[in-house]
Design an enzyme around this catalytic site. Structure first.
Site, short mmCIF file in Angstrom:
data_model
loop_
_atom_site.label_atom_id
_atom_site.label_comp_id
_atom_site.label_asym_id
_atom_site.label_seq_id
_atom_site.Cartn_x
_atom_site.Cartn_y
_atom_site.Cartn_z
N LYS A 183 71.27 -37.83 -47.51
CA LYS A 183 71.29 -36.94 -46.61
C LYS A 183 70.00 -37.00 -45.96
O LYS A 183 69.28 -36.09 -45.98
CB LYS A 183 71.67 -35.53 -47.27
CG LYS A 183 72.13 -34.52 -46.14
CD LYS A 183 72.93 -33.38 -46.92
CE LYS A 183 73.19 -32.40 -45.75
NZ LYS A 183 74.22 -32.80 -44.87
C1 LIG Z 1 77.78 -36.83 -43.25
C2 LIG Z 1 78.19 -35.69 -44.45
N1 LIG Z 1 79.11 -35.87 -45.12
C3 LIG Z 1 79.79 -35.01 -46.19
C4 LIG Z 1 78.91 -33.57 -46.07
C5 LIG Z 1 79.48 -32.69 -47.18
O1 LIG Z 1 78.52 -32.47 -48.15
P1 LIG Z 1 78.51 -31.09 -49.16
O2 LIG Z 1 79.76 -30.95 -49.64
O3 LIG Z 1 77.50 -31.52 -50.17
O4 LIG Z 1 78.01 -30.12 -48.21
C6 LIG Z 1 78.15 -33.54 -45.32
C7 LIG Z 1 77.24 -31.92 -45.36
O5 LIG Z 1 76.47 -32.01 -46.13
C8 LIG Z 1 77.83 -34.42 -44.47
O6 LIG Z 1 76.72 -34.14 -43.54
#
Ligand SMILES: Cc1ncc(COP(=O)(O)O)c(C=O)c1O
Length: 288
Positions: free
Chosen positions: A157
């Site tokens: 991330k």
């Molecule tokens: C690109 C991306 N994909 C998926 C997610 C979903 O991740 P999470 O459920 O851990 O928030 C996020 C958000 O954090 C994101 O920024």
């Protein structure tokens, strides 16, 4: 409404709570120039951050994937997040932790001599897609493709991965859409710009195999919820031409929570019973 830099409150920065407006960095911060930054998006419900520890662990893992070490342990980050919620009197809130290579002796691409910094802010943040939760969000199809894990650490991330997401979302909003769905570098369905995607067909659920994008914490939670409900979940590569055959669709993410999708480009989906059941179930689960 004032900007995010101009609010009352406290932000945790490098070990202490400071005034919101003083939480600044120097213009020669490495992350500003080279995207050496990782972050987390988390939500607190009734004062408790849902899957808090998993987020702190993922922050550490993301930093390692882009080659730096956060100088705070997971336990210390956990304590700091609680401190931020308390100091700002927040109970239902969005929590943003961000770690980055700061300013220092290095200003080239290499940055081993600059300090790694960490900040945590929190604020009240309502539904990410507004009333889409009930009507079904309208999604554009992005021209940008999620990159191969051989091109960039695509499971981190990390800020650098969001450049194409911002551009995709701007293009989507200009067309009156709430977000954009992205294909990956091979042409398979991937995810939205900040949320994972699920489809329903004949009572079974299909979701892209997260082999080149974030395997979201919400995604994993929702797969668990579906399996608890005896719903079959297929994690697999999904071809673009399959979109026509899916009946329901929803997005999952910490910010998005579970948001039904009504349209992706020219493809339409109903806000069906399973989408509603999972969205409501998730709302309950996060407050347990
Ligand atoms: C690109 C991306 N994909 C998926 C997610 C979903 O991740 P999470 O459920 O851990 O928030 C996020 C958000 O954090 C994101 O920024």
């Amino acid at each position: 409404m004032s900007g995010y830099d101009d609010r009352d409150g406290k932000i945790w920065m490098d070990g202490q709570l400071i005034e919101w407006r003083d939480a600044n960095v120097h213009i020669l911060t490495h992350a500003m120039h080279y995207a050496s930054s990782v972050f987390e998006g988390e939500r607190a419900y009734g004062g408790k951050i849902f899957e808090s520890r998993k987020h702190s662990e993922r922050l550490h893992a993301s930093a390692n994937m882009i080659d730096f070490e956060i100088p705070w342990t997971v336990d210390e980050i956990e304590a700091a997040k609680q401190q931020v919620l308390t100091a700002n009197g927040l109970s239902d809130a969005y929590v943003r932790a961000v770690a980055w290579r700061g300013a220092g002796e290095d200003m080239g691409v290499a940055s081993t001599r600059n300090p790694v910094r960490l900040a945590i802010a929190a604020w009240e943040w309502g539904a990410y897609y507004g009333d889409s939760k009930y009507k079904g969000a309208k999604l554009d199809i992005s021209k940008w493709k999620r990159p191969s894990p051989e091109t960039i650490p695509s499971h981190a991330k990390a800020a650098g991965l969001y450049m194409i997401c911002t551009m995709s979302k701007h293009a989507a909003e200009a067309k009156g859409c709430a977000d954009a769905m992205m294909f990956d570098y091979r042409g398979y369905v991937a995810e939205a710009t900040g949320a994972n995607i699920f489809f329903v067909k004949d009572g079974e659920v299909h979701t892209p195999d997260p082999d080149c994008f974030l395997n979201g914490i919400t995604r994993q939670t929702v797969i668990g919820m579906l399996r608890d409900r005896q719903v079959k979940v297929h994690e697999r590569h999904i071809m673009p031409e399959e979109l026509e055959s899916f009946e329901q669709c929803w997005l999952t993410g910490t910010a998005a929570e579970v948001t039904p999708v009504g349209q992706i480009g020219d493809y339409n989906f109903e806000v069906g019973a399973l989408a509603r059941n999972i969205a409501e179930g998730y709302e309950k689960l996060v407050r347990e």
